[in-house]
Write a protein that holds these residues in place. Structure first.
Motif, short mmCIF file in Angstrom:
data_model
loop_
_atom_site.label_atom_id
_atom_site.label_comp_id
_atom_site.label_asym_id
_atom_site.label_seq_id
_atom_site.Cartn_x
_atom_site.Cartn_y
_atom_site.Cartn_z
N ASN A 28 0.82 -1.21 0.00
CA ASN A 28 0.00 0.00 0.00
C ASN A 28 0.86 1.26 0.00
O ASN A 28 0.52 2.25 -0.65
CB ASN A 28 -0.93 0.00 1.21
CG ASN A 28 -2.11 -0.93 1.02
OD1 ASN A 28 -2.70 -1.00 -0.05
ND2 ASN A 28 -2.45 -1.68 2.06
N ARG A 31 2.03 1.88 -3.44
CA ARG A 31 0.96 2.44 -4.27
C ARG A 31 0.79 3.93 -3.98
O ARG A 31 0.71 4.74 -4.90
CB ARG A 31 -0.35 1.70 -4.00
CG ARG A 31 -1.57 2.29 -4.71
CD ARG A 31 -2.81 1.48 -4.41
NE ARG A 31 -3.01 1.31 -2.97
CZ ARG A 31 -3.53 2.25 -2.17
NH1 ARG A 31 -3.89 3.43 -2.68
NH2 ARG A 31 -3.70 2.01 -0.89
N GLU A 34 4.07 5.77 -4.98
CA GLU A 34 4.50 5.47 -6.35
C GLU A 34 6.00 5.15 -6.39
O GLU A 34 6.70 5.49 -7.33
CB GLU A 34 4.18 6.64 -7.30
CG GLU A 34 2.68 6.92 -7.40
CD GLU A 34 2.37 8.06 -8.34
OE1 GLU A 34 3.32 8.78 -8.74
OE2 GLU A 34 1.20 8.23 -8.71
N GLN A 36 8.41 1.83 -5.93
CA GLN A 36 8.39 0.37 -5.87
C GLN A 36 9.76 -0.22 -5.46
O GLN A 36 9.94 -1.44 -5.53
CB GLN A 36 8.02 -0.19 -7.25
CG GLN A 36 6.68 0.27 -7.79
CD GLN A 36 5.54 -0.48 -7.13
OE1 GLN A 36 5.66 -1.64 -6.77
NE2 GLN A 36 4.41 0.22 -6.98
#
Length: 379
Positions: A28, A31, A34, A36
């Motif tokens: 989460n 996400r 943004e 990773q």
């Protein structure tokens, strides 16, 4: 062949409920921010104890050290996490509750890893894993920009305190992540699997024996190695001086296991006196110790030895037999006219390892050359 240097990590793994909660939060956060980066590492949820730069030709030494270290990690250790915190607004992590026994145990594990098990390797990648800076944590997001960090911290939330059980110790190569070895801290192993794991623990550090022999050779001494003609196959034999040295690993020889000091020499004391009158002072001289600064005695506390928590009856009997065999070998050698020295692994590892080995070699050389030396001595 050209040597390559890779970065490797020692880490702790957790039970499934905690790991699943952390993975969900990390996904989460990825996400929301943004970013990773953490997920792209494809590493399981873990708490890093230390990272080290290791040349390719020394990888086997690292793996052997991992077996030694992992065998001493406490079973059933649980951690409480009490907050979401950050490093320099670039890393978001779960922090271990600082006012707790488990926090102090993690700090001690980190110190042992650096000072006892891996002092020969350069700590790598992150100064926050050095003993003086170590703050145990579980990463949730890494390499964040200032904007990503602010978004993540504003969103991240968990219900605390959050508990986790440590179930394994792992050795892995970093970037990209590749697990090389895993030592379970649960009781899921079969007796044979556990036996095979323990069998990989070295009786002594092979590199320690080699380094000590090399230093003695530089001092001009000549010797035989692991002479099978003598009881116990001493690691270093000086025929000219009628003296032997055992380099004892602290685990298999249960260094410091006995709660009180026990006599080293018993039934063969008078035989030893008759066979080796040169330098004889008294029976007490046989158990006199002259060690390094750590003042580790034969039967006192040793930082490297930890009694395994699994199958304690087996290990109690095992270490009792090992200790009896060691004493029997020492007594036999004394009765045959040999002087006996024991160098303990914990006394020549840790910080300033090279200086400790040189100092020990100097002490051995003086002991060999003394006109009236004690018959049994520890270094």
């Amino acid at each position: 062949m050209t040597s390559t240097v890779e970065t490797y990590a020692f880490s702790l793994s957790f039970d499934a409920p905690f790991s699943e909660a952390v993975v969900s939060l990390a996904e989460n956060l990825a996400r929301v921010t943004e970013n990773q980066t953490l997920l792209e590492k494809h590493a399981p949820v873990h708490l890093t104890l230390g990272m080290f730069h290791v040349p390719s030709e020394k990888l086997s030494d690292l793996q052997a050290a991992f077996e030694d270290f992992a065998a001493g990690v406490e079973h059933g250790l649980a951690l409480d996490f009490d907050d979401i915190d950050s490093f320099q607004q670039k890393v978001i992590f779960l922090s271990v509750k600082t006012v707790s026994d488990s926090f102090e145990k993690l700090k001690a594990m980190n110190a042992r890893l650096h000072e006892i098990f891996l002092p020969q390797f350069e700590p790598g990648a992150n100064r926050n894993y050095l003993p003086e800076n170590f703050f145990p944590h579980v990463a949730l997001a890494v390499k964040l920009t200032k904007e990503q960090f602010e978004r993540g911290m504003n969103w991240a939330h968990l219900k605390f305190p959050l508990s986790a059980k440590i179930i394994a110790v792992s050795l892995a190569k970093c970037n990209p992540y590749e697990e090389l070895a895993r030592h379970s801290l649960t009781d899921t192993l079969s007796p044979m699997q556990r036996h095979n794991n323990m069998a990989h623990i070295r009786s002594t550090g092979g590199s320690l024996e080699t380094s000590l022999r090399s230093q003695l050779f530089k001092f001009g001494f000549r010797f035989r190695k692991n002479d099978k003609r003598l009881v116990g196959k001493p690691d270093i034999v000086f025929p000219h001086y009628k003296a032997v040295i055992f380099v004892n690993g602290c685990f298999w020889h249960a260094h410091g296991w006995e709660p009180s000091r026990s006599p080293i020499i018993s039934s063969h004391a008078h035989d030893a006196k008759a066979a080796y009158e040169h330098g004889w002072k008294s029976e007490e001289s046989l158990i006199q110790s002259a060690l390094l600064d750590e003042s580790v005695l034969y039967s006192l506390k040793c930082e490297k030895f930890r009694m395994p928590t699994t199958n304690p009856e087996f290990w109690h009997a095992k270490f009792t037999r090992n200790r009896a065999r060691d004493l029997r070998d020492i007594e036999t050698l004394l009765a045959e006219g040999w002087r006996v020295g024991v160098v303990w692994e914990c006394s020549i590892t840790g910080r300033l390892r090279r200086e400790k080995i040189r100092s020990t070699a100097e002490k051995i050389s003086l002991w060999l050359e003394e006109e009236y030396s004690v018959l049994f001595r520890e270094f």
